[in-house]
Design a protein around this motif. Sequence first.
Motif, short mmCIF file in Angstrom:
data_model
loop_
_atom_site.label_atom_id
_atom_site.label_comp_id
_atom_site.label_asym_id
_atom_site.label_seq_id
_atom_site.Cartn_x
_atom_site.Cartn_y
_atom_site.Cartn_z
N ASP A 71 -6.39 10.04 -4.17
CA ASP A 71 -6.65 11.48 -4.09
C ASP A 71 -6.16 12.21 -5.34
OD1 ASP A 71 -7.74 11.11 -1.59
OD2 ASP A 71 -5.99 11.87 -0.50
N ARG A 130 0.80 -1.22 0.00
CA ARG A 130 0.00 0.00 0.00
C ARG A 130 0.83 1.27 0.00
NH1 ARG A 130 -3.18 -3.55 3.32
NH2 ARG A 130 -2.07 -2.87 5.15
N THR A 190 1.51 6.53 -1.49
CA THR A 190 0.60 5.56 -0.88
C THR A 190 -0.64 5.39 -1.76
OG1 THR A 190 -0.67 7.20 0.37
CG2 THR A 190 1.33 6.29 1.43
N GLU A 191 -1.37 4.32 -1.49
CA GLU A 191 -2.63 4.09 -2.21
C GLU A 191 -3.56 5.30 -2.06
OE1 GLU A 191 -3.80 -0.59 -2.30
OE2 GLU A 191 -4.29 0.53 -0.49
N LYS A 192 -3.62 5.85 -0.87
CA LYS A 192 -4.50 7.00 -0.63
C LYS A 192 -4.08 8.20 -1.46
CE LYS A 192 -6.56 9.86 3.00
NZ LYS A 192 -6.95 10.83 2.03
#
Length: 144
Positions: free
Chosen positions: A55, A34, A49-51
Motif C-alpha cells: 500500500d 509477512r 506487514t507485506e500489505k
Amino acid sequence: MTKVGRWMTQTPITIEKDATVIEAVHLMKEKNIRRLPIMDKGKIVGILTEKMVADFKPSKATSLDTWEIHYILSKTPVTEAMNPTPYKVKPDTDLTDAVKLLHDRKLNGVLVVDDSDSLVGILTITNALEALMEICRNPEVCRE
C-alpha cells in the motif's frame, strides 16, 4: 495447551526503527515472513506487514521506473510505513480469544508480549490453523 504461548512463534524476527522500507522488504523475503515487529532498543514501536509495504509503494500506474521506486524505498524509514499501534496479546491469553481478535479485526497476526510489554512472540493465522489441526486430530490437547 489452548493458551497463545503454546502456539505462537517464539522470538520473532524484528527490525530496528531506523531501518529503511527496502531493508525490511529484503528481510521479509529472505526469511519468508509477512510481518515484522519494529523495535527501538528492545521496545515495540510498531509493525510492518507485506500489505502495508504494498500500500505504501507507488502504484504501477506511476511514471517511476523500478530503480526510482527502489531508491525511494531505500531512503524511506520503516516508521513511515508501519502501524504504530499493533494489536497485542499475552502468552496466557486463551487461544480462542486471540483467534476471535484475529477474526473480528481481520488481522493476519498479533504480537505476543509479556507483562512488561516486551515482545516474546507472534501469533499468526498459520499458528492458529496449526493449533486447529492438532486439536481436531487430538482433542485431548485441550485438556492438557
